[in-house]
Design a protein around this motif. Structure first.
Motif, PDB file in Angstrom:
ATOM      1  N   LEU A 144       1.508  35.063 -11.356  1.00 47.67           N
ATOM      2  CA  LEU A 144       0.991  36.160 -12.176  1.00 47.67           C
ATOM      3  C   LEU A 144       0.567  37.318 -11.270  1.00 47.67           C
ATOM      4  O   LEU A 144       0.224  37.110 -10.108  1.00 47.67           O
ATOM      5  CB  LEU A 144      -0.215  35.691 -12.997  1.00 47.67           C
ATOM      6  CG  LEU A 144      -0.056  34.384 -13.781  1.00 47.67           C
ATOM      7  CD1 LEU A 144      -1.306  34.130 -14.627  1.00 47.67           C
ATOM      8  CD2 LEU A 144       1.186  34.389 -14.650  1.00 47.67           C
ATOM      9  N   ALA A 145       0.579  38.519 -11.814  1.00 49.06           N
ATOM     10  CA  ALA A 145       0.111  39.692 -11.065  1.00 49.06           C
ATOM     11  C   ALA A 145      -0.237  40.791 -12.056  1.00 49.06           C
ATOM     12  O   ALA A 145       0.452  40.972 -13.068  1.00 49.06           O
ATOM     13  CB  ALA A 145       1.198  40.188 -10.110  1.00 49.06           C
ATOM     14  N   ASN A 146      -1.304  41.511 -11.749  1.00 52.96           N
ATOM     15  CA  ASN A 146      -1.626  42.678 -12.573  1.00 52.96           C
ATOM     16  C   ASN A 146      -2.662  43.525 -11.851  1.00 52.96           C
ATOM     17  O   ASN A 146      -3.242  43.094 -10.847  1.00 52.96           O
ATOM     18  CB  ASN A 146      -2.155  42.271 -13.956  1.00 52.96           C
ATOM     19  CG  ASN A 146      -1.745  43.272 -15.042  1.00 52.96           C
ATOM     20  OD1 ASN A 146      -1.513  44.451 -14.753  1.00 52.96           O
ATOM     21  ND2 ASN A 146      -1.665  42.807 -16.275  1.00 52.96           N
ATOM     22  N   ASP A 147      -2.870  44.733 -12.371  1.00 56.73           N
ATOM     23  CA  ASP A 147      -3.871  45.573 -11.719  1.00 56.73           C
ATOM     24  C   ASP A 147      -5.276  45.112 -12.102  1.00 56.73           C
ATOM     25  O   ASP A 147      -5.467  44.303 -13.005  1.00 56.73           O
ATOM     26  CB  ASP A 147      -3.616  47.068 -11.942  1.00 56.73           C
ATOM     27  CG  ASP A 147      -3.227  47.389 -13.358  1.00 56.73           C
ATOM     28  OD1 ASP A 147      -3.818  46.792 -14.268  1.00 56.73           O
ATOM     29  OD2 ASP A 147      -2.331  48.231 -13.527  1.00 56.73           O
ATOM     30  N   TRP A 148      -6.250  45.630 -11.374  1.00 55.75           N
ATOM     31  CA  TRP A 148      -7.630  45.153 -11.548  1.00 55.75           C
ATOM     32  C   TRP A 148      -8.161  45.465 -12.940  1.00 55.75           C
ATOM     33  O   TRP A 148      -9.030  44.759 -13.454  1.00 55.75           O
ATOM     34  CB  TRP A 148      -8.535  45.750 -10.473  1.00 55.75           C
ATOM     35  CG  TRP A 148      -8.214  45.254  -9.088  1.00 55.75           C
ATOM     36  CD1 TRP A 148      -7.508  45.914  -8.121  1.00 55.75           C
ATOM     37  CD2 TRP A 148      -8.577  43.989  -8.520  1.00 55.75           C
ATOM     38  NE1 TRP A 148      -7.407  45.139  -6.985  1.00 55.75           N
ATOM     39  CE2 TRP A 148      -8.043  43.961  -7.203  1.00 55.75           C
ATOM     40  CE3 TRP A 148      -9.293  42.883  -8.987  1.00 55.75           C
ATOM     41  CZ2 TRP A 148      -8.227  42.863  -6.354  1.00 55.75           C
ATOM     42  CZ3 TRP A 148      -9.468  41.784  -8.141  1.00 55.75           C
ATOM     43  CH2 TRP A 148      -8.944  41.789  -6.844  1.00 55.75           C
TER      44      TRP A 148
END
Ligand SMILES: CC(C)(COP(=O)(O)OP(=O)(O)OC[C@H]1O[C@@H](n2cnc3c(N)ncnc32)[C@H](O)[C@@H]1OP(=O)(O)O)[C@@H](O)C(=O)NCCC(=O)NCCS
Length: 188
Positions: free
Chosen positions: A70-74
């Motif tokens: 998974l990855a996403n901005d803060w």
């Protein structure tokens, strides 16, 4: 045939099953020494991640999910108190001589690789697939690793080249704060 690709909504059940098998609250005790994850996701949060460009990278064999990252901005992660804490302390850490901020970094993880394909290189493939997908948006990727998760620390330092920027505590647990340049290339 295994392929590495962005997840689609029909992958959600497979992703949830793999998360459940590796989550601290549901993992089998005999599996815990090989690593565990602590972030839990509601169905809505997983749907939103899949809708985010490159928010979920999977290794899939047909419709079987063998790994996910998974990855996403803060701004997405701040729904969790744990990440509110990470956002607060982030500017205390630096990478490459530059202070880490919510503007120059995003957060990757959790990552899970199904037991049957561990040690086969799947980890590196999804790690670098995800990292490269984010390089146009941010110069740095940041994550955390529980200090008792020796397998995850080993793989992220030795096979991904991530660096430890320091440590922090949250709810009586001890963590490493890790970072890497999104321009980093997969070691041969
Ligand atoms: C962590 C994880 C993604 C790594 O993927 P993997 O395919 O198992 O990784 P690999 O087998 O290629 O590499 C693991 C390395 O850790 C080493 N290792 C294994 N157990 C270890 C331990 N308890 N302590 C230290 N190192 C360990 C292995 O020797 C191996 O290194 P080597 O290939 O140089 O010998 C996977 O094991 C996993 O999904 N674990 C459960 C969930 C998890 O912990 N996710 C990460 C949360 S931050």
């Amino acid at each position: 045939m295994m392929e590495i690709r962005d997840a689609v909504q029909s992958d959600a059940a497979g992703i949830r099953a793999l998360l459940k098998a590796n989550h601290i609250s549901t993992i089998r005790p005999e599996d815990k020494p090989d690593g565990f994850v602590t972030t839990n996701l509601t169905e809505e949060q997983l749907t939103a991640l899949v809708e985010t460009p490159h928010g979920v990278t999977v290794a899939a064999d047909g419709d079987r999910i063998l790994a996910f990252a998974l990855a996403n901005d803060w701004s997405f992660w701040k729904q969790w108190p744990f990440f509110v804490h990470m956002i607060d302390i982030l500017p205390q850490y630096s990478f490459d001589g530059r202070q880490l901020t919510v503007q120059n970094s995003y957060q990757y993880g959790p990552v899970c690789v199904e037991k049957s394909v561990r040690g086969t290189g799947v980890f590196q493939k999804i790690f670098f697939h995800s990292l490269q997908a984010w390089q146009d948006r941010y110069p740095y990727m940041v994550t955390f690793i529980n200090q008792v998760n020796g397998r995850s620390f080993a793989v992220h330092t030795r096979k991904a080249g991530m660096q430890e920027c320091g440590t922090f505590d949250f709810n009586d647990n001890h963590y490493y704060l890790m970072a890497i340049s999104t321009k980093a290339e997969q070691p041969r």
